[in-house]
Design a protein around this motif. Structure first.
Motif, mmCIF file in Angstrom:
data_model
loop_
_atom_site.group_PDB
_atom_site.id
_atom_site.type_symbol
_atom_site.label_atom_id
_atom_site.label_comp_id
_atom_site.label_asym_id
_atom_site.label_seq_id
_atom_site.Cartn_x
_atom_site.Cartn_y
_atom_site.Cartn_z
ATOM 1 N N HIS A 1 40.418 14.334 14.264
ATOM 2 C CA HIS A 1 41.033 15.026 13.462
ATOM 3 C C HIS A 1 42.384 15.839 14.048
ATOM 4 O O HIS A 1 42.520 17.047 13.807
ATOM 5 C CB HIS A 1 40.575 15.916 12.205
ATOM 6 N N PHE B 1 29.235 16.984 8.271
ATOM 7 C CA PHE B 1 29.049 17.011 6.738
ATOM 8 C C PHE B 1 27.573 16.619 6.486
ATOM 9 O O PHE B 1 26.821 17.175 5.564
ATOM 10 C CB PHE B 1 29.966 16.372 5.965
ATOM 11 N N PHE B 2 27.278 15.192 6.778
ATOM 12 C CA PHE B 2 25.959 14.784 6.335
ATOM 13 C C PHE B 2 24.825 15.458 7.083
ATOM 14 O O PHE B 2 23.946 15.934 6.437
ATOM 15 C CB PHE B 2 25.860 13.213 6.748
ATOM 16 N N LEU C 1 20.629 23.410 -3.855
ATOM 17 C CA LEU C 1 21.798 22.844 -3.034
ATOM 18 C C LEU C 1 23.096 23.128 -3.935
ATOM 19 O O LEU C 1 24.044 23.485 -3.372
ATOM 20 C CB LEU C 1 21.460 21.527 -2.604
ATOM 21 N N VAL D 1 15.292 21.447 -5.286
ATOM 22 C CA VAL D 1 16.046 21.462 -4.097
ATOM 23 C C VAL D 1 17.386 21.072 -4.443
ATOM 24 O O VAL D 1 18.300 21.761 -3.782
ATOM 25 C CB VAL D 1 15.360 20.600 -2.700
ATOM 26 N N MET E 1 19.448 20.732 2.579
ATOM 27 C CA MET E 1 18.458 20.346 1.670
ATOM 28 C C MET E 1 17.084 20.751 2.328
ATOM 29 O O MET E 1 15.976 21.521 1.523
ATOM 30 C CB MET E 1 18.183 18.795 1.681
ATOM 31 N N LEU F 1 31.104 10.772 13.897
ATOM 32 C CA LEU F 1 31.866 10.615 12.761
ATOM 33 C C LEU F 1 32.708 11.713 12.304
ATOM 34 O O LEU F 1 33.214 11.648 11.421
ATOM 35 C CB LEU F 1 30.812 10.511 11.513
ATOM 36 N N GLY F 2 33.027 12.518 13.374
ATOM 37 C CA GLY F 2 34.017 13.674 13.220
ATOM 38 C C GLY F 2 33.395 14.743 11.971
ATOM 39 O O GLY F 2 32.140 14.744 11.646
ATOM 40 N N LEU F 3 34.230 15.190 11.226
ATOM 41 C CA LEU F 3 33.730 16.184 10.259
ATOM 42 C C LEU F 3 32.896 15.891 9.122
ATOM 43 O O LEU F 3 32.098 16.634 8.964
ATOM 44 C CB LEU F 3 34.959 16.967 9.652
ATOM 45 N N PHE F 4 33.307 14.669 8.976
ATOM 46 C CA PHE F 4 32.089 14.117 7.859
ATOM 47 C C PHE F 4 30.756 13.722 8.388
ATOM 48 O O PHE F 4 29.608 13.754 7.765
ATOM 49 C CB PHE F 4 32.730 12.992 7.194
ATOM 50 N N GLY F 5 30.660 13.350 9.931
ATOM 51 C CA GLY F 5 29.447 13.410 10.356
ATOM 52 C C GLY F 5 28.510 14.587 10.312
ATOM 53 O O GLY F 5 27.522 14.671 9.949
ATOM 54 N N VAL G 1 24.843 18.647 7.723
ATOM 55 C CA VAL G 1 24.906 19.814 6.926
ATOM 56 C C VAL G 1 24.121 19.866 5.724
ATOM 57 O O VAL G 1 23.338 20.444 5.289
ATOM 58 C CB VAL G 1 26.378 20.524 6.795
ATOM 59 N N CYS G 2 24.439 18.576 4.972
ATOM 60 C CA CYS G 2 23.738 18.202 3.864
ATOM 61 C C CYS G 2 22.087 18.165 4.030
ATOM 62 O O CYS G 2 21.428 18.798 3.294
ATOM 63 C CB CYS G 2 24.156 16.863 3.054
ATOM 64 N N LEU G 3 21.874 17.588 5.100
ATOM 65 C CA LEU G 3 20.379 17.431 5.251
ATOM 66 C C LEU G 3 19.930 18.692 5.771
ATOM 67 O O LEU G 3 18.498 19.120 5.399
ATOM 68 C CB LEU G 3 19.997 16.516 6.624
ATOM 69 N N TYR H 1 39.059 8.057 7.130
ATOM 70 C CA TYR H 1 38.536 7.130 8.104
ATOM 71 C C TYR H 1 38.998 5.750 7.928
ATOM 72 O O TYR H 1 38.033 4.877 7.576
ATOM 73 C CB TYR H 1 36.892 7.210 8.313
#
Lengths: 531, 352
Positions: free
Chosen positions: A346, A463-464, B123, B119, A471, A457-461, A466-468, B93
């Motif tokens: 980016h 992001f994923f 979130l 959870v 959780m 994958l950049g920022l969305f990598g 961060v989500c994990l 992308y």
């Protein structure tokens, strides 16, 4: 054929049995079933066999009284007892003064008389079981045996050498009490008691470790704490069956709600003021002998980013500093990953001038930004580990090598770009703001995970991941308390001491996300106002 | 949920400058649909649709309708998955195959489902403030670009296009049928009904704000042409030198809520499937269902052109409001007429 085999097996079993020397568990079971007899010589022999003629076992035989005189013995472990005290107070009383007061010893049994009249020691305990006597002797007690008595008297004469109360090494501050815990449980206990003087402060004793017999104590303030929590702590500690406990980390690993999580679910601290504050908030502390690190439960993630100093300084200052600490924690995890994502995927998000600068600086660097970051972060981790492990004498040379050679010369050698060095150094400094060492460890590991995701994958990598991680954090609990409270589940009044640090007179309630018996901390009228 | 709605609010071309009136209609219709769905759940407190459907509709029809509901949720979930992945490939992308994002998203969602609805809810607690703040910033940043003349003349083409324009956004609220499976999670369903209705209203209000901002910024001729009007809004908006070309940040914030939304649907789907098949631990279905979801998502919409066709009122409206919702309404009427046959076990207890 089968018959022959069976016979052979029986033959082998019969032969193997007498050859095998007994294991420690068998020996322990044996001594647990053994008790003192009324014969002094035999009792001494029993203890000598128990300790196996160990060189630090001292047996001093003497007689009590004149006529009648009782043969007696004082048994101690060298170095564990206060030798001066036991000689001048204990032995001289028993050997000299009992002789002067002969008549008063007669009517009762000799032990009761000694217990009530002769032993000038604060703690005296009667004991018959051999295994308990052994553990008590190893803990610094002196055993008094009298001929004709089946019971021994354990006098507390602890006097071993230990480190004195010093400033805590791992948690420093500017305006904080300078006292830190030591390795001796009784001193640590006193440090807490001095801060919480209400007699409702309770300590519960237990011993963990079948070989080490380490004293462990649960502390809580009765009337504030939820008894179910104390019961849960007790239950989890009682379940532990291990040979040795040398640090509270053993217990931490075994009472944690989710032992595989890299996030600490138990708080460890060497500050007595932190523990005292936790106790008055209705938490439970676990003190372990042999380590300055005391555990407190339950704990939440935001609380681990709070330093004790936050509560001693002005609330605006504390909020200000705390905000930066939160940001630093995020930066320590995400900094390098976001940098790599930005320069790889980016570029348009970076201000134009800076893009040129970064691109120019990266001109001579042979690696991609991701590999560069990976390399520099690894170097930082190694430096950090070396800084902890290195002998203090070589410290200065290490600093020169680390700071000058690696920092300056990697850039000169074209191994890393200056901007990467800045990012990694910034990450390092950000991670040092973390007041909880164990939490910092989680950010160090996740930093690499985020870096890989950001490089792929950049920022969305990112992001994923961060989500994990989000959780995972949402699913964690520390002794029943959700790990991210009061943010998730949202508890608005709990935000007073997390999102910002409200002035003390506003913090009327104890943390509302904890289950406690008494929630009110102070009166509403504490706000200073003109009369 | 909001993001999928903000994609379509201005999609119906003839409505043009009156899209905001359509959004107003949605602000009534959306909460109403939510309230009706929750009303069915209120009739059977503590039970999911799969549990009471056989009693309500019979041994044959009950499971059939349950399967239909699950298929509907599957379709909604995969459609959302496709939309989300499409949004990423369309905006940031452009070189990456869409399957990458589908796989990663469904992986994250499946992990969320395995962790359980609690959870996922927590979130949501964390992500919602981020979402709200970022959205507020984006909307505020668009203010300097506004031209309020764009909305005139109001309702130049009459009322009908406005109402038709409201069909698709309103239809989106029918996917809240997942609440029929989630409702037993909360102890007080009646209160949950109020909360859900207000939440739907809040979502419509955000949508209304978006519609207004997009209209004022791009005008009635440009706006309907965008596939992702919200994203373009974020793209051109700037706050002086502070905020420029940072369109990916709102996209990230919106994606956070997207993951939560998708997880909720997936959780309902997984739990419903588990109950229908009589599997005690429905969590084991999370990954299998996610892996089914990926090919379904690929099949659902070919590209954004088809997506725009699909969300046209004549397709989306008929599908959601003309097919799915009437079926639900019939069930609701049946439930109200039959006065909610009580749970067999509860009846037995009452007899004693």
């Amino acid at each position: 054929m089968v018959h022959v085999l069976r016979m052979f097996r029986r033959f082998r079993r019969d032969r193997a049995k007498p050859q095998r020397p007994p294991t420690i568990a068998e020996l322990q079971a044996e001594s647990e079933a053994e008790f003192l007899t009324s014969n002094l010589k035999r009792n001494i022999a029993k203890i000598r066999t128990l300790f196996g003629e160990s060189s630090d076992l001292i047996v001093r035989e003497f007689t009590i009284g004149d006529s009648p005189s009782f043969p007696a013995a004082m048994i101690q472990i060298d170095g564990m007892v206060d030798a001066k005290f036991s000689a001048s107070e204990l032995l001289s009383t028993l050997m000299v003064e009992t002789r002067l007061a002969r008549s008063s010893l007669l009517p009762r049994t000799i032990l009761d008389a000694l217990h009530s009249q002769a032993l000038a020691v604060t703690q005296v305990k009667k004991e018959q079981q051999l295994s308990r006597i052994g553990v008590a002797l190893s803990g610094g007690d002196s055993l008094l045996l009298v001929d004709g008595e089946k019971t021994g008297l354990l006098c507390s004469t602890q006097g071993f050498k230990h480190r004195s109360v010093e400033e805590p090494q791992s948690e420093s501050g500017v305006r904080v009490p300078r006292e830190g815990f030591t390795e001796v449980l009784s001193i640590n206990r006193s440090l807490i008691r001095r801060r919480v003087r209400d007699p409702r402060l309770r300590f519960e004793k237990m011993q963990i470790g079948s070989v080490t017999q380490t004293p462990v104590e649960i502390a809580y303030v009765h009337g504030i704490v939820d008894q179910a929590l104390v019961e849960e702590v007790r239950k989890r500690l009682k379940k532990i069956d291990i040979d040795g406990v040398f640090e509270s980390g053993y217990l931490e690993a075994m009472i944690s709600d989710n032992p595989n999580s890299i996030f600490p679910l138990v708080r460890r601290t060497e500050r007595p003021d932190t523990v005292a504050a936790a106790l008055t908030e209705g938490r439970v502390a676990i003190l372990t002998d042999g380590t300055p690190f005391t555990l407190t439960v339950p704990v939440t993630l935001p609380e681990m980013l709070h330093a004790s100093e936050d509560y001693y300084t002005h609330w605006v200052v504390a909020t200000f500093v705390r905000t930066f600490r939160y940001i630093s924690y995020a930066f320590a995890m995400l900094g390098p990953a976001v940098y790599v994502a930005l320069v790889t995927f980016h570029q348009e998000m970076i201000p134009t001038t800076l893009t040129h600068g970064v691109a120019a600086a990266r001109e001579g660097v042979p690696f991609t930004a991701a590999i560069e970051a990976f390399f520099m972060l690894s170097v930082f981790e190694v430096l950090r580990e070396a800084g902890i492990r290195l002998p203090r004498i070589v410290g200065s040379s290490m600093t020169i090598v680390g700071a000058l050679v690696l920092g300056q010369q990697t850039v000169n050698a074209g191994l890393a770009s200056p901007s990467m060095v800045v990012v990694v150094a910034g990450t390092a400094i950000a991670s040092f703001t973390n007041p909880t060492y164990a939490l910092d460890a989680s950010s160090r590991i996740l930093r690499f995970a985020y870096l890989i995701a950001g490089a792929l994958l950049g920022l969305f990598g990112i992001f994923f991941v961060v989500c994990l991680v989000g959780m995972h954090l949402c699913s964690l609990r520390s002794f029943g308390v959700p790990y991210l409270s009061p943010f998730a589940p949202l508890n608005v009044s709990g935000l007073r001491d997390t999102a910002y640090r409200a002035p003390w007179w506003v913090l009327i309630m104890r943390p509302p996300y904890l289950t406690i018996r008494d929630e009110k901390r102070q009166d509403v009228s504490n706000r200073p106002r003109p009369e | 949920m909001v993001i999928s709605v903000l994609l379509v609010i201005t999609a119906y071309d003839p409505v043009r400058q009156d899209a905001w009136i359509s959004a107003l209609i949605t602000a009534v219709g959306g909460p109403l649909i939510t309230w009706l769905i929750m009303t069915l759940a209120v009739q059977f407190p503590g039970e999911t649709f799969m549990e009471y459907a056989p009693r309500l509709l019979g041994k044959v029809l009950g499971p059939i309708v349950s399967v239909l509901l699950l298929l509907f949720l599957m379709e909604r979930g995969t459609f959302l998955l496709r939309t989300f992945a499409g949004m990423l490939t369309l905006s940031v992308y452009t070189q990456t195959p869409i399957i990458v994002f589908m796989v990663l998203t469904s992986l994250v969602v499946a992990v969320g489902v395995r962790h359980g609805i609690e959870v996922v809810g927590r979130l949501g607690d964390i992500f919602t403030p981020i979402y709200l703040v970022v959205t507020a910033v984006v909307l505020a940043a668009s203010v300097p670009l506004w031209d309020t003349q764009w909305v005139r003349p109001i309702m130049a083409r009459g009322v009908l296009p406005v109402i038709i324009g409201a069909v698709t956004p309103t239809a989106y609220f029918v996917e809240k049928l997942y609440l029929l499976i989630l409702a037993p999670v909360v102890p007080d369903v009646k209160r949950a009904r109020t909360v859900a209705t207000w939440a739907a209203f809040a979502a419509s209000v955000i949508m209304l704000l978006f519609a207004i901002c997009v209209l004022f910024t791009f005008g009635p001729f440009e706006a309907p042409r965008f596939s992702l009007p919200g994203y373009y809004l974020a793209r051109i908006a700037s706050l002086g030198d502070l905020y420029e070309r940072l369109d990916i940040i709102p996209l990230l914030a919106w994606s956070l809520t997207m993951v939560v939304h998708l997880s909720v649907i997936a959780y309902a789907l997984t739990k419903g499937t588990g109950q229908l098949l009589g599997i005690r631990d429905h969590r084991s279905l999370a990954f299998p269902l996610a892996s089914i979801g990926i090919p379904v998502a690929i099949m659902s919409v070919a590209d954004f052109a088809q997506f725009r066709e699909f969300v046209h009122p004549s397709i989306m409206g008929v599908y959601m409001l003309g097919l799915v919702f009437p079926v639900f309404l019939i069930i609701l009427v049946v439930a109200l007429i039959r006065k909610a046959p009580a749970r067999p076990s509860a009846r037995a207890k009452g007899g004693k």
